[in-house]
Write an enzyme that holds these catalytic residues in place. Structure first.
Site, PDB file in Angstrom:
ATOM      1  N   HIS A  94      20.304  67.672  74.792  1.00 21.65           N
ATOM      2  CA  HIS A  94      19.250  68.265  73.727  1.00 21.65           C
ATOM      3  C   HIS A  94      17.836  67.585  74.052  1.00 21.65           C
ATOM      4  O   HIS A  94      17.859  66.232  74.538  1.00 21.65           O
ATOM      5  CB  HIS A  94      19.536  68.004  71.582  1.00 21.65           C
TER       6      HIS A  94
ATOM      7  N   LYS B 120      21.696  67.533  63.728  1.00 27.70           N
ATOM      8  CA  LYS B 120      21.632  68.922  64.287  1.00 27.70           C
ATOM      9  C   LYS B 120      23.214  68.755  65.254  1.00 27.70           C
ATOM     10  O   LYS B 120      23.885  70.091  65.360  1.00 27.70           O
ATOM     11  CB  LYS B 120      20.831  69.164  64.722  1.00 27.70           C
TER      12      LYS B 120
ATOM     13  N   ARG C  70       7.459  69.731  57.341  1.00 27.29           N
ATOM     14  CA  ARG C  70       7.205  68.633  58.029  1.00 27.29           C
ATOM     15  C   ARG C  70       5.519  69.068  59.103  1.00 27.29           C
ATOM     16  O   ARG C  70       4.571  68.162  59.184  1.00 27.29           O
ATOM     17  CB  ARG C  70       8.047  67.793  59.373  1.00 27.29           C
TER      18      ARG C  70
ATOM     19  N   ASP D 195      17.825  70.461  57.669  1.00 26.76           N
ATOM     20  CA  ASP D 195      16.449  69.949  58.464  1.00 26.76           C
ATOM     21  C   ASP D 195      15.487  71.586  58.432  1.00 26.76           C
ATOM     22  O   ASP D 195      14.859  70.373  59.330  1.00 26.76           O
ATOM     23  CB  ASP D 195      17.561  70.014  60.047  1.00 26.76           C
TER      24      ASP D 195
ATOM     25  N   SER E 298      16.022  64.451  62.505  1.00 29.33           N
ATOM     26  CA  SER E 298      16.730  65.769  62.297  1.00 29.33           C
ATOM     27  C   SER E 298      17.226  66.416  63.650  1.00 29.33           C
ATOM     28  O   SER E 298      18.012  67.091  63.485  1.00 29.33           O
ATOM     29  CB  SER E 298      15.567  66.257  62.619  1.00 29.33           C
TER      30      SER E 298
END
Ligand code: URA
Length: 434
Positions: free
Chosen positions: A82, A187, A168, A161, A183
């Site tokens: 990620h 995930k 946000r 999320d 966040s």
């Protein structure tokens, strides 16, 4: 429990309990807490911070707000990758077929672009026919069949999320360590991988503006990983200027395909190799990092990575003739050069400004419902520190709207700063934290 009491507690800088955090996440996900109340808590977290314990509780509550994917039937160590977000970041398009071609299984769910950063799911969808939304069973079947599947984030994973991220974004509370860490890690926990490699971007086009903040974010995510029994490695990479040369969905697919055929921009190459050698190690497919790097380069050279990408596209319903002949991909109506007005050295190409400019052209979205234009964007001809001559081409703007093109020309000339004296090149790979 009452939400107003939880808001008051966080407002007054007190530590929230596990039960309070779980209550907030469960009830917000179910629609029983209003957006304005959630916004008040999020802003209080943004301003007053969270302890590591609170951040961990928040992450786990978000991860368990939906389904936790079971990848155990794959019977292999799944390593997830990620990025904390960037501009020109086409790393997943290259890295994941590359490691898959070396026997590292890839089950990847990617996000969409929001704000000034791009998203891999949008880039994959720039390939005609490519399906990013497929049933979970098909996703797992594809990984079993060919060793890779890349899809978009499903609604069923970490739904908290999805809601919180949009909130946000709308109240200017994205750049915050507990909120980013929870966040991302929620995930990753929900997506079922056993190990995680994180590209933590640092600089003008990243959420972390300096190395200290990026280190802190990395340590927070590594600690959460430990508690969730998921070994996590963070690679800090420079995001002051866009990564590679292309920014925009089709333009980045083209750069990725060219990379897989051996045409590798230096900064992009460094990021792909650094993350790739760690992924191979974590997957248990090679302990020696130097050897791993050699294997990665070998599979670019022998085109195995390129053919794995073709296999991936085909398996996801994409039309591979667009990859075999990239000229077929949609082109913008206007492709116009920006010329250098003075001799010197490229001093700065602020990636955040470039991301915003690409968004204005239509490559990104302001709101999550917005449509994007796959063909538009910017292709740079020069990188920071390179020498430039007067009247040389610095970049091409790809636009589908004459007014936007006009505005982009003015803005891009301001973004690319030229210095009359030599400019020091910054390092691309800043640090690896385990
Ligand atoms: N990427 C995410 O998935 N979440 C954040 O909060 C920031 C970057």
């Amino acid at each position: 429990m009452k939400i107003i009491d939880i808001i008051e507690k966080k407002r007054d800088k007190q530590e929230l309990t596990k039960q309070e955090i779980e209550y907030f996440i469960t009830e917000y996900t179910n629609g029983n807490i209003k957006d304005y109340q959630a916004a008040a808590i999020v802003m209080a977290i943004y301003l007053n911070g969270m302890t590591n314990q609170e951040t961990t509780y928040l992450t786990l509550a978000m991860a368990h707000s939906g389904q936790i994917l079971d990848l155990s039937t794959l019977q292999e160590t799944i390593v997830d990758k990620h990025s904390t977000g960037g501009v020109g970041d086409k790393v997943s398009l290259i890295l994941l077929p590359l490691v898959s071609s070396l026997g590292v299984p890839v089950a990847k769910m990617s996000g969409r672009g929001l704000g000034f950063t791009g998203g891999t799911a949008d880039k994959l969808e720039a390939i005609p026919g490519y399906q990013t939304s497929i049933p979970m069973e098909q996703f797992i079947k594809n990984v079993k069949q060919i060793g890779i599947s890349m899809i978009s984030q499903t609604l069923s994973l970490a739904p908290a999320d999805k809601k919180l991220y949009a909130l946000r974004d709308s109240i200017s509370c994205v750049e915050n360590i507990p909120l980013i860490a929870s966040s991302i890690m929620s995930k990753k926990i929900a997506s079922g991988a056993q190990k995680i490699v994180l590209d933590v971007t640092v600089g003008k086009g990243a959420f972390m503006q300096n190395r200290e903040q990026a280190q802190k974010l990395s340590h927070t995510m590594i600690e959460i990983g430990k508690l969730a029994n998921k070994e996590t490695v963070c690679v800090l990479t420079n995001m002051d200027e866009p990564l590679g040369y292309a920014v925009g969905n089709v333009l980045e697919v083209i750069e990725a395909v060219n990379f897989l055929k051996g045409d590798m921009p230096e900064d992009l190459k460094q990021v792909v190799l650094e993350l790739g050698k760690v992924m191979i190690q974590l997957a248990g497919k090679g302990e020696n990092l130097v050897e791993n790097e050699k294997k990665l380069l070998e599979n670019i050279k022998n085109q195995k990575a390129y053919y794995k990408f073709i296999e991936l596209v085909k398996n996801q319903g994409g039309d591979i003739s667009y990859i075999e002949n990239i000229e077929k991909l949609p082109k913008a109506q206007y492709i116009e050069p920006i010329y250098c007005e003075e001799e010197g050295f490229v001093q700065d190409i602020n990636s955040k400004e470039v991301g915003k400019l690409a968004g204005m052209l239509g490559a990104g979205r302001e709101k999550k419902e917005d449509a994007i234009d796959p063909a538009v964007g910017i292709v740079f001809m020069k990188k920071v520190a390179q020498k430039v001559k007067k009247n040389e081409i610095l970049a091409y703007i790809h636009a589908n709207d004459a007014n936007k093109l006009k505005e982009a020309k003015v803005r891009l000339k301001e973004i690319i700063k030229i210095s009359s004296t030599v400019v020091q090149k910054e390092k691309t790979i800043l640090e690896v934290i385990k």
